[in-house]
Design an enzyme around this catalytic site. Structure first.
Site, mmCIF file in Angstrom:
data_model
loop_
_atom_site.group_PDB
_atom_site.id
_atom_site.type_symbol
_atom_site.label_atom_id
_atom_site.label_comp_id
_atom_site.label_asym_id
_atom_site.label_seq_id
_atom_site.Cartn_x
_atom_site.Cartn_y
_atom_site.Cartn_z
ATOM 1 N N GLU A 263 -11.854 44.716 16.188
ATOM 2 C CA GLU A 263 -10.580 44.946 15.490
ATOM 3 C C GLU A 263 -9.790 43.649 15.438
ATOM 4 O OE1 GLU A 263 -7.838 48.041 16.634
ATOM 5 O OE2 GLU A 263 -9.465 49.347 17.318
ATOM 6 N N GLU A 317 -2.209 54.123 7.289
ATOM 7 C CA GLU A 317 -2.372 55.469 7.849
ATOM 8 C C GLU A 317 -0.994 56.037 8.199
ATOM 9 O OE1 GLU A 317 -5.859 55.620 10.721
ATOM 10 O OE2 GLU A 317 -5.726 53.462 10.348
ATOM 11 N N LYS A 320 0.138 57.607 11.932
ATOM 12 C CA LYS A 320 0.011 56.893 13.202
ATOM 13 C C LYS A 320 1.381 56.793 13.867
ATOM 14 C CE LYS A 320 -2.931 53.814 14.159
ATOM 15 N NZ LYS A 320 -3.716 52.579 14.344
ATOM 16 N N GLU A 326 2.334 49.884 12.722
ATOM 17 C CA GLU A 326 1.137 50.679 12.998
ATOM 18 C C GLU A 326 0.650 51.444 11.770
ATOM 19 O OE1 GLU A 326 -0.890 51.135 15.813
ATOM 20 O OE2 GLU A 326 0.102 49.258 16.342
#
Length: 456
Positions: A263, A317, A320, A326
């Site tokens: 990541e 997303e 999250k 985030e």
């Protein structure tokens, strides 16, 4: 100059291995903590359209793994943290998990690794289970003859390090070393696997913006930093973070274990106190990282180890938790529109005929693969032989008397062969590299009257 072919298949295969070994690899994390994402089938089509042939997911979702079947997209799957205690305590649980979540899809779905847990050390209650869970999952892979095809590892966060600056002082937290770090690394070494690492220069920059240059964090030109311990110069924070991990590995006696960055990314939106989060910085970081990886070069401490990196993430997303950043690491919106552009190949803007005074016309969306005239003729010839042989490129037009035989030069013939291979492989990441003998251009190659096809 007629095209010559390597007569021995072994030489061709070993050349392909060398080419692959000297290329960095780019993949993408496909997170799904959202209620507005496209179907897995649409996601697979999106990945193909962008030339992305490796992804990492955070579970073993049936719909995702089914959609990936026969797509030629390689995938890393995960055994979630909440299952670690069960996998560690019962070999039968590990066996059933492998049968249900791996064997049901493999090999049609090209699962190449299992991430056992994710950033396990962040939650101390899971840490004691990690190594036993990894061992039991590996035992199951051996039992079902999958251990040669599927590797195991566990992504660690940089918070597992006690020290990371300068890179040469990198070390693991003392309380983790004996109970978990050493036995985990021993297992990775035994199974010829790699240590998965999640590295985010954004966090270090946002917390130390008064001390760290933004250009240094974004792969832009900068004065660099000298490691006082080794004298090595660092021009990117990312390289410094990865070398801190390498130093930590050496400090505990596991210098030979390789690292994969599972990541890394940069948010396009953040809260007011999240310094550096913007579309332009996200584009600069991810775009700079892709270019950096595709050079095939390693880090200052490990110059011969190509970087293998999974960007975070494919989509924004919306569910999250945590700060605004985030929910905004995605390169794509849920409607599949780009948040910003990341070219998954190295692009050169000058015409390949060397006329730098010519102002090129933009050919939107079209790319070609041509030879790098700066490499040695022997290396260029070997790459040409591979492309026309094992690589399966259509080299008939560069045979004597054919349409693209003239100009009769190694560079022109190699360019045609490389482009044929590149287009045949849907312009996927890494298919225009050939160990540094080729690169991507955005202008149609000009070699006599020969026309180079494009996949568009």
């Amino acid at each position: 100059m007629a095209v010559s072919f390597l007569p021995c298949l072994i030489l061709i295969v070993s050349l392909f291995s060398a080419i692959d070994a000297h290329s960095g690899m780019i993949g993408v994390n496909y997170g799904r903590i959202a209620n507005n994402l496209p179907s897995p089938e649409k996601v697979v089509n999106l990945l193909k359209s962008q030339g992305i042939n490796r992804i990492k997911i955070f579970d073993t979702d049936k719909n995702v793994l089914t959609a990936l079947a026969n797509s030629r997209i390689k995938v890393i799957v995960a055994l979630p943290n909440e299952l670690l205690s069960s996998a560690a305590s019962h070999q039968s649980f590990a066996d059933n998990w492998i049968k249900t979540h791996i064997m049901s899809y493999f090999p049609a779905t090209e699962i190449e690794a299992i991430a056992v847990g994710n950033e396990v050390f962040v939650d101390p209650k899971n840490t004691p289970y990690l190594v036993s869970a990894m061992k039991n999952i590996h035992t199951s892979l051996v039992k079902y003859n999958l251990d040669k095809a599927i590797k195991i590892s566990s992504p660690i966060a940089l918070s597992a390090l006690a020290n990371s600056y300068p890179p040469s002082s990198g070390s693991f937290k003392p309380d983790l070393i004996e109970p978990v770090i050493k036995p985990m690394l021993a297992l990775l070494q035994q199974t010829s696997s790699f240590l998965m690492v999640n590295a985010y220069p954004f966090f270090a920059y946002a917390a130390n913006a008064d001390k760290i240059s933004l250009d240094y964090a974004l792969f832009k030109q900068n004065a660099g930093n000298i490691d006082s311990g080794t004298g090595l110069k660092y021009n990117s924070l990312f390289d410094a973070q990865i070398d801190a991990v390498y130093a930590a590995l050496s400090a505990v006696g596991f210098k030979g274990v390789k690292v994969m960055v599972t990541e890394t990314g940069w948010p396009s939106v953040g809260d007011e106190n999240e310094i550096g989060a913007s579309e332009s910085t996200a584009a600069a970081y991810n775009g700079g990282l892709v270019k950096r990886v595709l050079t095939g070069k390693g880090t200052p401490l490990r110059p011969k180890e190509p970087l293998n990196v999974y960007l975070f993430a494919l989509f924004n997303e919306n569910q999250k938790p945590g700060p605004t950043s985030e929910r905004n690491y995605g390169m794509f919106y849920p409607n599949e529109g780009k948040v910003y552009d990341v070219p998954f190949s190295r692009v050169r803007s000058t015409p390949v005929n060397g006329n730098r005074d010519h102002v090129p016309v933009t050919h939107e969306g079209h790319t070609w693969c041509v030879s790098n005239g700066e490499v040695a003729k022997e290396k260029l010839q070997e790459a040409l032989d591979y492309a026309c042989g094992e690589g399966g490129a259509d080299c008939r037009p560069i045979q004597p008397g054919a349409t693209c035989y003239h100009p009769e030069s190694l560079e022109a013939h190699a360019s045609y062969a490389f482009n044929s291979y590149y287009q045949k492989n849907s312009r996927r990441v890494g298919t225009c590299y050939f160990g540094g003998a080729a690169h991507v251009v955005t202008q149609p190659p000009r070699y006599g009257k020969c026309e180079f096809p494009t996949g568009h």
